[in-house]
Design a protein around this motif. Structure first.
Motif, PDB file in Angstrom:
ATOM      1  N   TYR A   1      17.102   3.363  10.101  1.00 53.89           N
ATOM      2  CA  TYR A   1      15.649   3.277  10.182  1.00 53.89           C
ATOM      3  C   TYR A   1      15.056   3.053   8.798  1.00 53.89           C
ATOM      4  CZ  TYR A   1      16.510   5.778  14.585  1.00 53.89           C
ATOM      5  OH  TYR A   1      16.967   6.171  15.814  1.00 53.89           O
ATOM      6  N   CYS A   2      14.025   2.250   8.728  1.00 53.92           N
ATOM      7  CA  CYS A   2      13.261   2.154   7.495  1.00 53.92           C
ATOM      8  C   CYS A   2      11.957   2.914   7.678  1.00 53.92           C
ATOM      9  CB  CYS A   2      12.996   0.696   7.087  1.00 53.92           C
ATOM     10  SG  CYS A   2      11.891  -0.234   8.178  1.00 53.92           S
ATOM     11  N   ALA A   3      11.421   3.425   6.589  1.00 56.52           N
ATOM     12  CA  ALA A   3      10.212   4.222   6.641  1.00 56.52           C
ATOM     13  C   ALA A   3       9.426   4.058   5.346  1.00 56.52           C
ATOM     14  CB  ALA A   3      10.550   5.693   6.877  1.00 56.52           C
ATOM     15  N   THR A   4       8.132   4.353   5.419  1.00 56.71           N
ATOM     16  CA  THR A   4       7.258   4.246   4.255  1.00 56.71           C
ATOM     17  C   THR A   4       6.550   5.562   3.998  1.00 56.71           C
ATOM     18  OG1 THR A   4       5.309   3.489   5.486  1.00 56.71           O
ATOM     19  CG2 THR A   4       6.880   1.814   4.774  1.00 56.71           C
ATOM     20  N   ALA A   5       6.256   5.815   2.735  1.00 58.01           N
ATOM     21  CA  ALA A   5       5.519   6.999   2.325  1.00 58.01           C
ATOM     22  C   ALA A   5       4.406   6.593   1.375  1.00 58.01           C
ATOM     23  CB  ALA A   5       6.446   8.008   1.662  1.00 58.01           C
ATOM     24  N   ARG A   6       3.343   7.372   1.362  1.00 60.75           N
ATOM     25  CA  ARG A   6       2.201   7.075   0.506  1.00 60.75           C
ATOM     26  C   ARG A   6       1.874   8.211  -0.448  1.00 60.75           C
ATOM     27  NH1 ARG A   6      -2.291   5.549   4.800  1.00 60.75           N
ATOM     28  NH2 ARG A   6      -1.222   7.233   5.933  1.00 60.75           N
ATOM     29  N   GLY A   7       2.723   9.226  -0.492  1.00 61.20           N
ATOM     30  CA  GLY A   7       2.507  10.372  -1.356  1.00 61.20           C
ATOM     31  C   GLY A   7       3.180  10.227  -2.703  1.00 61.20           C
ATOM     32  N   LEU A   8       3.390  11.375  -3.355  1.00 62.39           N
ATOM     33  CA  LEU A   8       3.967  11.398  -4.691  1.00 62.39           C
ATOM     34  C   LEU A   8       5.483  11.336  -4.689  1.00 62.39           C
ATOM     35  CD1 LEU A   8       1.772  14.190  -6.343  1.00 62.39           C
ATOM     36  CD2 LEU A   8       1.526  11.719  -6.605  1.00 62.39           C
ATOM     37  N   TYR A   9       6.098  11.722  -3.587  1.00 59.08           N
ATOM     38  CA  TYR A   9       7.542  11.873  -3.551  1.00 59.08           C
ATOM     39  C   TYR A   9       8.242  10.707  -2.882  1.00 59.08           C
ATOM     40  CZ  TYR A   9       6.061  16.605  -4.660  1.00 59.08           C
ATOM     41  OH  TYR A   9       5.469  17.697  -5.238  1.00 59.08           O
ATOM     42  N   CYS A  10       9.507  10.533  -3.250  1.00 61.18           N
ATOM     43  CA  CYS A  10      10.355   9.486  -2.696  1.00 61.18           C
ATOM     44  C   CYS A  10      11.777  10.036  -2.644  1.00 61.18           C
ATOM     45  CB  CYS A  10      10.275   8.220  -3.557  1.00 61.18           C
ATOM     46  SG  CYS A  10      10.937   6.722  -2.804  1.00 61.18           S
ATOM     47  N   ARG A  11      11.945  11.079  -1.854  1.00 62.12           N
ATOM     48  CA  ARG A  11      13.188  11.834  -1.835  1.00 62.12           C
ATOM     49  C   ARG A  11      14.045  11.509  -0.623  1.00 62.12           C
ATOM     50  NH1 ARG A  11      10.361  17.649  -2.145  1.00 62.12           N
ATOM     51  NH2 ARG A  11       9.296  16.604  -0.389  1.00 62.12           N
ATOM     52  N   LEU A  12      15.343  11.509  -0.839  1.00 60.92           N
ATOM     53  CA  LEU A  12      16.284  11.295   0.252  1.00 60.92           C
ATOM     54  C   LEU A  12      16.180  12.401   1.294  1.00 60.92           C
ATOM     55  CD1 LEU A  12      19.453  10.256  -1.785  1.00 60.92           C
ATOM     56  CD2 LEU A  12      18.053   8.752  -0.360  1.00 60.92           C
ATOM     57  N   THR A  13      15.831  13.602   0.841  1.00 63.25           N
ATOM     58  CA  THR A  13      15.721  14.746   1.732  1.00 63.25           C
ATOM     59  C   THR A  13      14.290  15.003   2.184  1.00 63.25           C
ATOM     60  OG1 THR A  13      15.543  16.242  -0.171  1.00 63.25           O
ATOM     61  CG2 THR A  13      17.736  15.865   0.744  1.00 63.25           C
ATOM     62  N   GLY A  14      13.386  14.087   1.879  1.00 66.30           N
ATOM     63  CA  GLY A  14      11.982  14.286   2.184  1.00 66.30           C
ATOM     64  C   GLY A  14      11.462  13.409   3.300  1.00 66.30           C
ATOM     65  N   GLU A  15      12.185  13.346   4.404  1.00 64.07           N
ATOM     66  CA  GLU A  15      11.773  12.479   5.503  1.00 64.07           C
ATOM     67  C   GLU A  15      10.415  12.871   6.079  1.00 64.07           C
ATOM     68  OE1 GLU A  15      15.250  13.441   8.155  1.00 64.07           O
ATOM     69  OE2 GLU A  15      13.638  13.509   9.647  1.00 64.07           O
ATOM     70  N   GLN A  16      10.013  14.130   5.903  1.00 64.41           N
ATOM     71  CA  GLN A  16       8.708  14.569   6.384  1.00 64.41           C
ATOM     72  C   GLN A  16       7.570  13.938   5.590  1.00 64.41           C
ATOM     73  OE1 GLN A  16       8.341  16.336   9.187  1.00 64.41           O
ATOM     74  NE2 GLN A  16      10.580  16.236   9.324  1.00 64.41           N
ATOM     75  N   ASP A  17       7.862  13.408   4.411  1.00 67.62           N
ATOM     76  CA  ASP A  17       6.859  12.747   3.588  1.00 67.62           C
ATOM     77  C   ASP A  17       6.596  11.319   4.038  1.00 67.62           C
ATOM     78  OD1 ASP A  17       6.658  15.014   1.911  1.00 67.62           O
ATOM     79  OD2 ASP A  17       8.344  14.320   0.702  1.00 67.62           O
TER      80      ASP A  17
ATOM     81  N   SER B   1       0.813  -1.214   0.000  1.00 71.12           N
ATOM     82  CA  SER B   1       0.000   0.000   0.000  1.00 71.12           C
ATOM     83  C   SER B   1       0.846   1.264   0.000  1.00 71.12           C
ATOM     84  CB  SER B   1      -0.940   0.011   1.206  1.00 71.12           C
ATOM     85  OG  SER B   1      -0.220   0.087   2.418  1.00 71.12           O
ATOM     86  N   SER B   2       2.153   1.117   0.158  1.00 70.37           N
ATOM     87  CA  SER B   2       3.064   2.254   0.178  1.00 70.37           C
ATOM     88  C   SER B   2       3.578   2.551  -1.219  1.00 70.37           C
ATOM     89  CB  SER B   2       4.236   1.986   1.116  1.00 70.37           C
ATOM     90  OG  SER B   2       3.800   1.752   2.443  1.00 70.37           O
ATOM     91  N   THR B   3       3.778   3.824  -1.519  1.00 67.83           N
ATOM     92  CA  THR B   3       4.332   4.218  -2.807  1.00 67.83           C
ATOM     93  C   THR B   3       5.847   4.293  -2.776  1.00 67.83           C
ATOM     94  OG1 THR B   3       4.110   6.571  -2.260  1.00 67.83           O
ATOM     95  CG2 THR B   3       2.269   5.515  -3.415  1.00 67.83           C
ATOM     96  N   CYS B   4       6.401   4.420  -1.580  1.00 71.11           N
ATOM     97  CA  CYS B   4       7.836   4.598  -1.440  1.00 71.11           C
ATOM     98  C   CYS B   4       8.300   4.033  -0.110  1.00 71.11           C
ATOM     99  CB  CYS B   4       8.187   6.082  -1.536  1.00 71.11           C
ATOM    100  SG  CYS B   4       9.881   6.517  -1.085  1.00 71.11           S
ATOM    101  N   MET B   5       9.480   3.459  -0.102  1.00 67.97           N
ATOM    102  CA  MET B   5      10.110   3.025   1.126  1.00 67.97           C
ATOM    103  C   MET B   5      11.559   3.490   1.108  1.00 67.97           C
ATOM    104  SD  MET B   5       8.613  -0.815   1.821  1.00 67.97           S
ATOM    105  CE  MET B   5       9.104  -0.742   3.555  1.00 67.97           C
ATOM    106  N   GLY B   6      12.096   3.724   2.287  1.00 73.20           N
ATOM    107  CA  GLY B   6      13.455   4.225   2.332  1.00 73.20           C
ATOM    108  C   GLY B   6      14.192   3.859   3.598  1.00 73.20           C
ATOM    109  N   TRP B   7      15.497   4.002   3.522  1.00 74.02           N
ATOM    110  CA  TRP B   7      16.374   3.813   4.667  1.00 74.02           C
ATOM    111  C   TRP B   7      16.983   5.153   5.042  1.00 74.02           C
ATOM    112  CZ3 TRP B   7      16.677  -0.527   7.493  1.00 74.02           C
ATOM    113  CH2 TRP B   7      16.262  -1.735   6.903  1.00 74.02           C
ATOM    114  N   PHE B   8      16.939   5.473   6.312  1.00 72.76           N
ATOM    115  CA  PHE B   8      17.544   6.672   6.857  1.00 72.76           C
ATOM    116  C   PHE B   8      18.474   6.270   7.991  1.00 72.76           C
ATOM    117  CE2 PHE B   8      13.654   7.831   4.830  1.00 72.76           C
ATOM    118  CZ  PHE B   8      13.863   9.088   4.286  1.00 72.76           C
ATOM    119  N   ARG B   9      19.410   7.135   8.301  1.00 62.96           N
ATOM    120  CA  ARG B   9      20.321   6.831   9.394  1.00 62.96           C
ATOM    121  C   ARG B   9      20.656   8.090  10.181  1.00 62.96           C
ATOM    122  NH1 ARG B   9      25.916   5.433   6.046  1.00 62.96           N
ATOM    123  NH2 ARG B   9      26.395   7.571   5.361  1.00 62.96           N
ATOM    124  N   ARG B  10      20.980   7.878  11.446  1.00 65.43           N
ATOM    125  CA  ARG B  10      21.365   8.973  12.308  1.00 65.43           C
ATOM    126  C   ARG B  10      22.607   8.564  13.090  1.00 65.43           C
ATOM    127  NH1 ARG B  10      18.523  13.465  13.982  1.00 65.43           N
ATOM    128  NH2 ARG B  10      19.456  14.547  15.776  1.00 65.43           N
TER     129      ARG B  10
END
Length: 123
Positions: free
Chosen positions: A94-110, A29-38
């Motif tokens: 961290y892994c995260a999912t998004a359901r919007g139009l964007y799939c950006r490395l700098t778009g963690e708010q999405d 159901s997700s349009t985008c998935m990503g990996w982030f790190r801190r």
């Protein structure tokens, strides 16, 4: 509604490899998935993202050529293959999912849902 569970982190020497996994309850159901790190003393940064439908991938310059993001839609699982690891890769991933139009490395708010993270330590 979406639950994410990361696994595969650990400690490894420089030059080694690790494979991170992220099991998602509603991956399809997700349009985008990503990996982030801190990393300690640094802001959270995007590592790699992938469109779940089209499969287009994006990588941070610091990991390009060493990391590979992939997905298994049947298993609802996201992967991050990390090769030639460097000490500067040490971070909580961290892994995260998004359901919007964007799939950006700098778009963690999405990204709507986040996992608890898995620690990667390279020495």
């Amino acid at each position: 509604q979406v639950q994410l569970v990361e696994s595969g982190g650990g400690s490894v020497q420089a030059g080694g490899s690790l494979r991170l996994s992220c099991a998602a309850s509603e991956y399809t159901s997700s349009t985008c998935m990503g990996w982030f790190r801190r990393a300690p003393g640094k802001e959270r940064e995007g590592v790699a993202t992938i469109y779940t439908r089209g499969g287009n991938t994006y990588y941070a310059d610091s990991v390009k050529g060493r990391f590979t993001i992939s997905k298994d839609n049947v298993k609802n699982t996201l992967y991050l293959q990390m090769n030639s690891l460097k000490p500067e890769d040490t971070a909580m991933y961290y892994c995260a999912t998004a359901r919007g139009l964007y799939c950006r490395l700098t778009g963690e708010q999405d990204f709507d849902y986040w996992g608890q993270g898995t620690q990667v330590t390279v020495s």
